[in-house]
Design a protein around this motif. Structure first.
Motif, PDB file in Angstrom:
ATOM      1  N   ALA A  98      -5.956   4.521  -1.403  1.00 50.57           N
ATOM      2  CA  ALA A  98      -6.321   4.672  -2.815  1.00 50.57           C
ATOM      3  C   ALA A  98      -6.428   6.132  -3.200  1.00 50.57           C
ATOM      4  O   ALA A  98      -6.047   6.530  -4.309  1.00 50.57           O
ATOM      5  N   TRP A  99      -6.954   6.951  -2.303  1.00 50.44           N
ATOM      6  CA  TRP A  99      -7.087   8.387  -2.587  1.00 50.44           C
ATOM      7  C   TRP A  99      -5.721   9.028  -2.789  1.00 50.44           C
ATOM      8  O   TRP A  99      -5.510   9.772  -3.750  1.00 50.44           O
ATOM      9  N   ARG A 100      -4.798   8.723  -1.892  1.00 50.08           N
ATOM     10  CA  ARG A 100      -3.460   9.283  -2.057  1.00 50.08           C
ATOM     11  C   ARG A 100      -2.788   8.765  -3.325  1.00 50.08           C
ATOM     12  O   ARG A 100      -2.094   9.502  -4.028  1.00 50.08           O
ATOM     13  N   LEU A 101      -2.991   7.499  -3.631  1.00 42.93           N
ATOM     14  CA  LEU A 101      -2.394   6.905  -4.821  1.00 42.93           C
ATOM     15  C   LEU A 101      -2.965   7.506  -6.095  1.00 42.93           C
ATOM     16  O   LEU A 101      -2.306   7.547  -7.131  1.00 42.93           O
ATOM     17  N   ALA A 129     -12.387   8.502   1.558  1.00 46.63           N
ATOM     18  CA  ALA A 129     -11.178   8.761   2.334  1.00 46.63           C
ATOM     19  C   ALA A 129     -11.497   9.546   3.596  1.00 46.63           C
ATOM     20  O   ALA A 129     -10.939   9.280   4.668  1.00 46.63           O
ATOM     21  N   ALA A 130     -12.415  10.530   3.475  1.00 46.39           N
ATOM     22  CA  ALA A 130     -12.783  11.332   4.638  1.00 46.39           C
ATOM     23  C   ALA A 130     -13.563  10.515   5.658  1.00 46.39           C
ATOM     24  O   ALA A 130     -13.401  10.702   6.867  1.00 46.39           O
ATOM     25  N   PHE A 141     -21.765  20.097 -14.596  1.00 41.14           N
ATOM     26  CA  PHE A 141     -20.414  19.594 -14.389  1.00 41.14           C
ATOM     27  C   PHE A 141     -20.486  18.072 -14.356  1.00 41.14           C
ATOM     28  O   PHE A 141     -21.374  17.497 -13.719  1.00 41.14           O
ATOM     29  N   LEU A 142     -19.547  17.420 -15.030  1.00 37.64           N
ATOM     30  CA  LEU A 142     -19.585  15.962 -15.182  1.00 37.64           C
ATOM     31  C   LEU A 142     -18.798  15.220 -14.108  1.00 37.64           C
ATOM     32  O   LEU A 142     -18.586  14.020 -14.227  1.00 37.64           O
ATOM     33  N   GLY A 143     -18.399  15.910 -13.047  1.00 33.72           N
ATOM     34  CA  GLY A 143     -17.754  15.228 -11.931  1.00 33.72           C
ATOM     35  C   GLY A 143     -16.247  15.323 -11.934  1.00 33.72           C
ATOM     36  O   GLY A 143     -15.625  15.840 -12.867  1.00 33.72           O
ATOM     37  N   ASP A 144     -15.634  14.816 -10.870  1.00 32.98           N
ATOM     38  CA  ASP A 144     -14.191  14.852 -10.615  1.00 32.98           C
ATOM     39  C   ASP A 144     -13.712  16.284 -10.406  1.00 32.98           C
ATOM     40  O   ASP A 144     -12.989  16.859 -11.225  1.00 32.98           O
ATOM     41  N   PHE A 145     -14.103  16.850  -9.270  1.00 29.90           N
ATOM     42  CA  PHE A 145     -13.686  18.203  -8.911  1.00 29.90           C
ATOM     43  C   PHE A 145     -12.303  18.224  -8.272  1.00 29.90           C
ATOM     44  O   PHE A 145     -11.609  19.243  -8.349  1.00 29.90           O
ATOM     45  N   THR A 146     -11.927  17.149  -7.600  1.00 29.90           N
ATOM     46  CA  THR A 146     -10.732  17.158  -6.759  1.00 29.90           C
ATOM     47  C   THR A 146      -9.664  16.210  -7.290  1.00 29.90           C
ATOM     48  O   THR A 146      -9.857  15.519  -8.283  1.00 29.90           O
ATOM     49  N   ASP A 147      -8.526  16.206  -6.578  1.00 29.83           N
ATOM     50  CA  ASP A 147      -7.401  15.278  -6.778  1.00 29.83           C
ATOM     51  C   ASP A 147      -6.554  15.670  -7.989  1.00 29.83           C
ATOM     52  O   ASP A 147      -7.073  16.025  -9.039  1.00 29.83           O
ATOM     53  N   ARG A 148      -5.246  15.577  -7.777  1.00 34.13           N
ATOM     54  CA  ARG A 148      -4.203  15.889  -8.753  1.00 34.13           C
ATOM     55  C   ARG A 148      -3.912  17.380  -8.855  1.00 34.13           C
ATOM     56  O   ARG A 148      -2.769  17.775  -8.856  1.00 34.13           O
ATOM     57  N   GLY A 149      -4.939  18.196  -9.017  1.00 35.25           N
ATOM     58  CA  GLY A 149      -4.738  19.635  -9.123  1.00 35.25           C
ATOM     59  C   GLY A 149      -4.645  20.298  -7.759  1.00 35.25           C
ATOM     60  O   GLY A 149      -4.923  19.682  -6.728  1.00 35.25           O
ATOM     61  N   PRO A 150      -4.286  21.595  -7.718  1.00 32.60           N
ATOM     62  CA  PRO A 150      -3.923  22.247  -6.457  1.00 32.60           C
ATOM     63  C   PRO A 150      -5.076  22.666  -5.564  1.00 32.60           C
ATOM     64  O   PRO A 150      -4.867  22.891  -4.369  1.00 32.60           O
ATOM     65  N   ASP A 163       0.842  -1.182   0.000  1.00 37.31           N
ATOM     66  CA  ASP A 163       0.000   0.000   0.000  1.00 37.31           C
ATOM     67  C   ASP A 163       0.883   1.239   0.000  1.00 37.31           C
ATOM     68  O   ASP A 163       2.013   1.217   0.501  1.00 37.31           O
ATOM     69  N   PRO A 164       0.389   2.349  -0.516  1.00 40.90           N
ATOM     70  CA  PRO A 164       1.157   3.589  -0.489  1.00 40.90           C
ATOM     71  C   PRO A 164       1.182   4.164   0.919  1.00 40.90           C
ATOM     72  O   PRO A 164       0.461   3.708   1.800  1.00 40.90           O
ATOM     73  N   PRO A 165       2.003   5.183   1.159  1.00 42.89           N
ATOM     74  CA  PRO A 165       1.999   5.811   2.478  1.00 42.89           C
ATOM     75  C   PRO A 165       0.617   6.356   2.810  1.00 42.89           C
ATOM     76  O   PRO A 165      -0.148   6.750   1.926  1.00 42.89           O
ATOM     77  N   THR A 166       0.298   6.377   4.072  1.00 46.23           N
ATOM     78  CA  THR A 166      -0.998   6.889   4.495  1.00 46.23           C
ATOM     79  C   THR A 166      -0.806   8.057   5.441  1.00 46.23           C
ATOM     80  O   THR A 166       0.290   8.304   5.941  1.00 46.23           O
TER      81      THR A 166
END
Length: 405
Positions: free
Chosen positions: A246-249, A226-227, A180-189, A110-113
């Motif tokens: 998984a969220w961090r990954l 994740a929350a 909006f078609l979803g995916d607001f978060t993750d990867r971007g700042p 697993d990745p770091p948590t």
């Protein structure tokens, strides 16, 4: 599966030279290229199009595009390389998270948590559905927005370019409608900033006689999981895993988790998974997994909402895994998959996000250092599907387009 959906591309250094993989042979598609002058108009844009296979060039910074291993059947999209909950790395390519070759088998590491604080309370606020137009009330033009993934500045720029917000970031489109078609978060700042803007525009649009609505993407399921569940183990073919891992990954940003509040959770949890507008069946993911949750749009949305409200971590994880599938509309069986969804839920064309257009076209870069060329939405599957994820996370574009295309 696209490997960029497993690891956050911009945060990783170059992983070294790679060979160009064999590509799937895909049918011809058509790009929709809007009027370069841009701006809002009551009549919309004239559709200037061109056709050709491989029209987009993907600047593959970290992994090659997926090869011919992917399945394109209507239901059986879990190919040998899909790991439940993760969007897997291609075999025989280095994984920067683990420093080696994962190979074709499942990963056990697993990745770091990170540590979560106390669980956020249920705000207990009543849910108010979107207002319906009055009898005989004309509707405004309809727009869709592809995956944003935390790129708030790019979103503001595109909404402003379309005349949907003013220079101060407030609704300026009158009776226009936006999905909006979803995916607001993750990867971007700034994923929370994106959510705050969409919530603000929803209120301002309603006051002006229009509306701003949003679908639930797989990253909303992942972020909320994740929350809520943190490091609680889930059943995964990748070995013991958790939503937080998984969220961090998949590009989760610690700043988003720290700024997540109860009203964000309440709003995100009530987003629909599927909608029908002006003959357009709006989905986040290019998958037929929606059929597993109901035979009508209300049934699907109710099933997802009930699951998020009452079910446990494994049921939530399974929902995330199903809506992480992709590419059902590509290849020879793609039109059949689209028609199955349209026959079940209505509409004449599917409009979706989730899979970046450079991956859908099957194109890879020519080692010229150029970003992917994405002139607009990508129309494919015998003109039955429109892809709206312009690949903003891979230096492509954040797409905001008026329907119909």
């Amino acid at each position: 599966m696209t490997p960029e959906d497993r690891f956050p591309g911009p945060e990783h250094p170059d992983s070294g030279p790679r060979h160009q993989p064999d590509l799937d042979v895909l049918p011809y598609g058509t790009y929709y290229e809007p009027d370069p002058n841009g701006g809002y108009s009551p009549t919309g844009y004239e559709a200037e199009t061109y056709s050709g296979y491989g029209g987009a060039r993907y600047l593959e910074q970290h992994w090659p595009a997926t090869g011919p291993e992917q399945g394109h059947t209507v239901h059986a999209q879990n190919g040998p390389h899909e790991q439940a909950g993760y969007e897997p790395t291609l075999p025989d390519h280095p994984s920067p998270a683990h420093g080696g070759h994962p190979g074709p088998g499942p990963q056990s590491d697993d990745p770091p948590t990170i540590e979560l604080g106390p669980p956020l309370p249920d705000p207990g606020q009543p849910y108010h559905p979107y207002p319906a137009p009055a009898p005989g009330e004309p509707v405004g033009p309809l727009y869709v927005v592809g995956d944003v993934h935390g790129y708030l500045d790019e979103l503001r720029t595109e909404l402003r370019h379309q005349g949907l917000i003013d220079a101060d970031g407030h609704w300026s489109a009158g009776r226009s409608r936006i999905w909006f078609l979803g995916d607001f978060t993750d990867r971007g700042p700034d994923g929370i900033g994106v959510i705050d803007l969409v919530m603000q525009l929803a209120a301002e649009a309603a006051a002006a006689g229009g509306y701003c609505r949003a679908l639930m993407g797989n990253h909303e399921l992942l972020f909320l999981g994740a929350a809520r569940y943190g490091d609680e183990p889930v059943q995964s073919t990748a070995g013991t895993a958790s939503f937080l891992a998984a969220w961090r990954l998949n590009g989760g940003q610690q700043s988003d988790l720290e700024r997540l509040e109860a009203h964000h959770i309440s709003w995100l949890s009530r987003l629909p998974a599927i909608a029908l507008e002006d003959g357009h069946l709006l989905l986040h993911s290019d998958t037929t997994a929606y059929l597993e949750y109901g035979e009508s749009i209300p049934e699907v949305n109710d099933a997802v909402h009930d699951l998020l409200a009452d079910e446990g971590v494994d049921e939530w994880w399974d929902c995330f895994r199903r809506f992480t599938k992709r590419f059902a509309f590509r290849g020879d069986s793609g039109p059949t998959a689209v028609r199955e969804l349209l026959d079940t839920y209505g509409g004449a064309r599917v409009v979706h996000g989730h899979s970046p257009i450079p991956y859908l076209t099957g194109a890879v870069h020519a080692d010229d250092g150029m970003p992917p060329h994405v002139p607009g939405p990508y129309v494919y599957a015998e003109d039955l599907a429109v892809a709206m994820d312009g690949g903003v996370t891979m230096e492509g574009r954040l797409l905001v387009s008026r329907l119909p295309i």
